[in-house]
Design a protein around this motif. Structure first.
Motif, PDB file in Angstrom:
ATOM      1  N   MET A   1       1.001  -1.234   0.003  1.00 29.83           N
ATOM      2  CA  MET A   1       0.025  -0.192  -0.091  1.00 29.83           C
ATOM      3  C   MET A   1       0.763   1.328   0.165  1.00 29.83           C
ATOM      4  N   LEU A   2       0.447   2.158  -0.686  1.00 24.66           N
ATOM      5  CA  LEU A   2       1.326   3.321  -1.153  1.00 24.66           C
ATOM      6  C   LEU A   2       1.044   4.301   0.227  1.00 24.66           C
ATOM      7  N   ALA A   3       1.795   5.005   0.978  1.00 26.17           N
ATOM      8  CA  ALA A   3       1.788   6.068   2.060  1.00 26.17           C
ATOM      9  C   ALA A   3       1.183   7.342   1.515  1.00 26.17           C
ATOM     10  N   ASP A   4       1.307   7.592   0.296  1.00 22.52           N
ATOM     11  CA  ASP A   4       0.740   8.795  -0.032  1.00 22.52           C
ATOM     12  C   ASP A   4      -0.459   9.018  -0.815  1.00 22.52           C
ATOM     13  N   GLY A   5      -1.141   7.668  -1.228  1.00 25.50           N
ATOM     14  CA  GLY A   5      -2.380   7.690  -2.107  1.00 25.50           C
ATOM     15  C   GLY A   5      -3.010   6.490  -2.203  1.00 25.50           C
ATOM     16  N   GLU A   6      -3.707   6.187  -2.850  1.00 24.93           N
ATOM     17  CA  GLU A   6      -4.914   5.117  -2.854  1.00 24.93           C
ATOM     18  C   GLU A   6      -3.852   3.890  -3.397  1.00 24.93           C
ATOM     19  N   PRO A   7      -4.368   2.661  -3.165  1.00 24.91           N
ATOM     20  CA  PRO A   7      -3.657   1.321  -4.200  1.00 24.91           C
ATOM     21  C   PRO A   7      -3.858   1.413  -5.596  1.00 24.91           C
ATOM     22  N   THR A   8      -3.063   0.719  -6.153  1.00 24.22           N
ATOM     23  CA  THR A   8      -3.367   0.667  -7.445  1.00 24.22           C
ATOM     24  C   THR A   8      -4.746  -0.016  -8.163  1.00 24.22           C
ATOM     25  N   TRP A   9      -4.722  -1.286  -7.229  1.00 25.64           N
ATOM     26  CA  TRP A   9      -5.852  -2.199  -7.202  1.00 25.64           C
ATOM     27  C   TRP A   9      -7.186  -1.233  -7.243  1.00 25.64           C
ATOM     28  N   LEU A  10      -7.355  -0.455  -6.327  1.00 30.53           N
ATOM     29  CA  LEU A  10      -8.582   0.381  -6.125  1.00 30.53           C
ATOM     30  C   LEU A  10      -8.924   1.258  -7.243  1.00 30.53           C
ATOM     31  N   LEU A  11      -7.631   2.091  -7.765  1.00 31.13           N
ATOM     32  CA  LEU A  11      -7.818   2.960  -9.002  1.00 31.13           C
ATOM     33  C   LEU A  11      -8.295   2.143 -10.139  1.00 31.13           C
ATOM     34  N   ALA A  12      -7.770   0.787 -10.474  1.00 28.59           N
ATOM     35  CA  ALA A  12      -8.259   0.269 -11.648  1.00 28.59           C
ATOM     36  C   ALA A  12      -9.400  -0.224 -11.513  1.00 28.59           C
ATOM     37  N   TRP A  13     -10.120  -0.629 -10.306  1.00 27.10           N
ATOM     38  CA  TRP A  13     -11.469  -1.091  -9.997  1.00 27.10           C
ATOM     39  C   TRP A  13     -12.449   0.195 -10.310  1.00 27.10           C
ATOM     40  N   ARG A  14     -12.031   1.345 -10.069  1.00 24.39           N
ATOM     41  CA  ARG A  14     -13.060   2.466 -10.228  1.00 24.39           C
ATOM     42  C   ARG A  14     -12.956   2.815 -11.723  1.00 24.39           C
ATOM     43  N   ASP A  15     -11.740   2.642 -12.356  1.00 15.96           N
ATOM     44  CA  ASP A  15     -11.716   3.024 -13.618  1.00 15.96           C
ATOM     45  C   ASP A  15     -12.778   2.097 -14.564  1.00 15.96           C
ATOM     46  N   GLN A  16     -12.841   0.749 -14.027  1.00 14.88           N
ATOM     47  CA  GLN A  16     -13.893  -0.313 -14.446  1.00 14.88           C
ATOM     48  C   GLN A  16     -15.180   0.090 -14.445  1.00 14.88           C
ATOM     49  N   GLN A  17     -15.320   0.611 -13.146  1.00 19.28           N
ATOM     50  CA  GLN A  17     -16.944   0.987 -12.725  1.00 19.28           C
ATOM     51  C   GLN A  17     -17.391   1.976 -13.836  1.00 19.28           C
ATOM     52  N   ARG A  18     -16.314   3.072 -13.762  1.00 20.37           N
ATOM     53  CA  ARG A  18     -16.863   4.229 -14.705  1.00 20.37           C
ATOM     54  C   ARG A  18     -17.051   3.851 -16.150  1.00 20.37           C
ATOM     55  N   GLN A  19     -16.186   2.929 -16.625  1.00 16.05           N
ATOM     56  CA  GLN A  19     -16.272   2.609 -18.081  1.00 16.05           C
ATOM     57  C   GLN A  19     -17.497   1.854 -18.272  1.00 16.05           C
ATOM     58  N   ARG A  20     -18.186   0.939 -17.146  1.00 17.13           N
ATOM     59  CA  ARG A  20     -19.267   0.307 -17.374  1.00 17.13           C
ATOM     60  C   ARG A  20     -20.641   1.251 -17.107  1.00 17.13           C
ATOM     61  N   GLU A  21     -20.573   2.184 -16.525  1.00 14.82           N
ATOM     62  CA  GLU A  21     -21.565   3.209 -16.441  1.00 14.82           C
ATOM     63  C   GLU A  21     -21.587   4.070 -17.597  1.00 14.82           C
ATOM     64  N   ALA A  22     -20.527   4.206 -18.289  1.00 15.27           N
ATOM     65  CA  ALA A  22     -20.509   5.340 -19.409  1.00 15.27           C
ATOM     66  C   ALA A  22     -21.111   4.318 -20.782  1.00 15.27           C
ATOM     67  N   ALA A  23     -20.631   3.128 -20.718  1.00 16.27           N
ATOM     68  CA  ALA A  23     -21.008   2.152 -21.654  1.00 16.27           C
ATOM     69  C   ALA A  23     -22.555   2.023 -21.927  1.00 16.27           C
ATOM     70  N   PRO A  24     -23.103   2.168 -23.155  1.00 19.10           N
ATOM     71  CA  PRO A  24     -24.524   1.991 -23.342  1.00 19.10           C
ATOM     72  C   PRO A  24     -25.002   0.564 -23.105  1.00 19.10           C
TER      73      PRO A  24
END
Length: 128
Positions: A1-24
């Motif tokens: 886990m990074l001391a100055d920010g969010e972990p990379t797996w959480l960032l990747a998961w949020r990107d996938q959620q945004r893509q699902r919401e944007a897709a028709p």
């Protein structure tokens, strides 16, 4: 886990959620109407007797006749293939009290039942 920010797996998961919401959303296929379920009730399984005068079990049972001294015997017929005599009914005299009674099976039932189950068959002394 990074001391100055969010972990990379959480960032990747949020990107996938945004893509699902944007897709028709894919078009919905026409759903067929639901078919009614076949309910099997007891009345669907009853097969009525094919022989005239037979009851639901396929037996021809003669009606009770007036007391004749125990002379007449009538057969109870099973109408299944091949038809056969199951038992004989008629008037009989009790072996214990000698009173006449209607017997549903003159060969096997030899003790009277009486009115309201107070005949010789209900006596407890027959078991001792």
């Amino acid at each position: 886990m990074l001391a100055d920010g969010e972990p990379t797996w959480l960032l990747a998961w949020r990107d996938q959620q945004r893509q699902r919401e944007a897709a028709p959303a894919p078009p919905l296929a026409a759903t067929p109407a639901p078919t009614p379920l076949k309910v099997y009730a007891p009345r669907d399984t009853v097969q009525f007797a094919k022989v005239q005068g037979a009851d639901l079990q396929g037996m021809i049972v003669p009606a009770r006749w007036p007391f004749d001294g125990g002379v007449r015997r009538e057969p109870v017929m099973d109408t299944d293939y091949p038809p056969r005599v199951v038992r004989k009914v008629g008037w009989h005299r009790c072996l214990k009290c000698k009173m006449p009674f209607w017997s549903e099976d003159v060969l096997r039932q030899r003790l009277c039942v009486g009115d309201g189950f107070v005949g010789c068959r209900s006596d407890e002394d027959r078991f001792t």
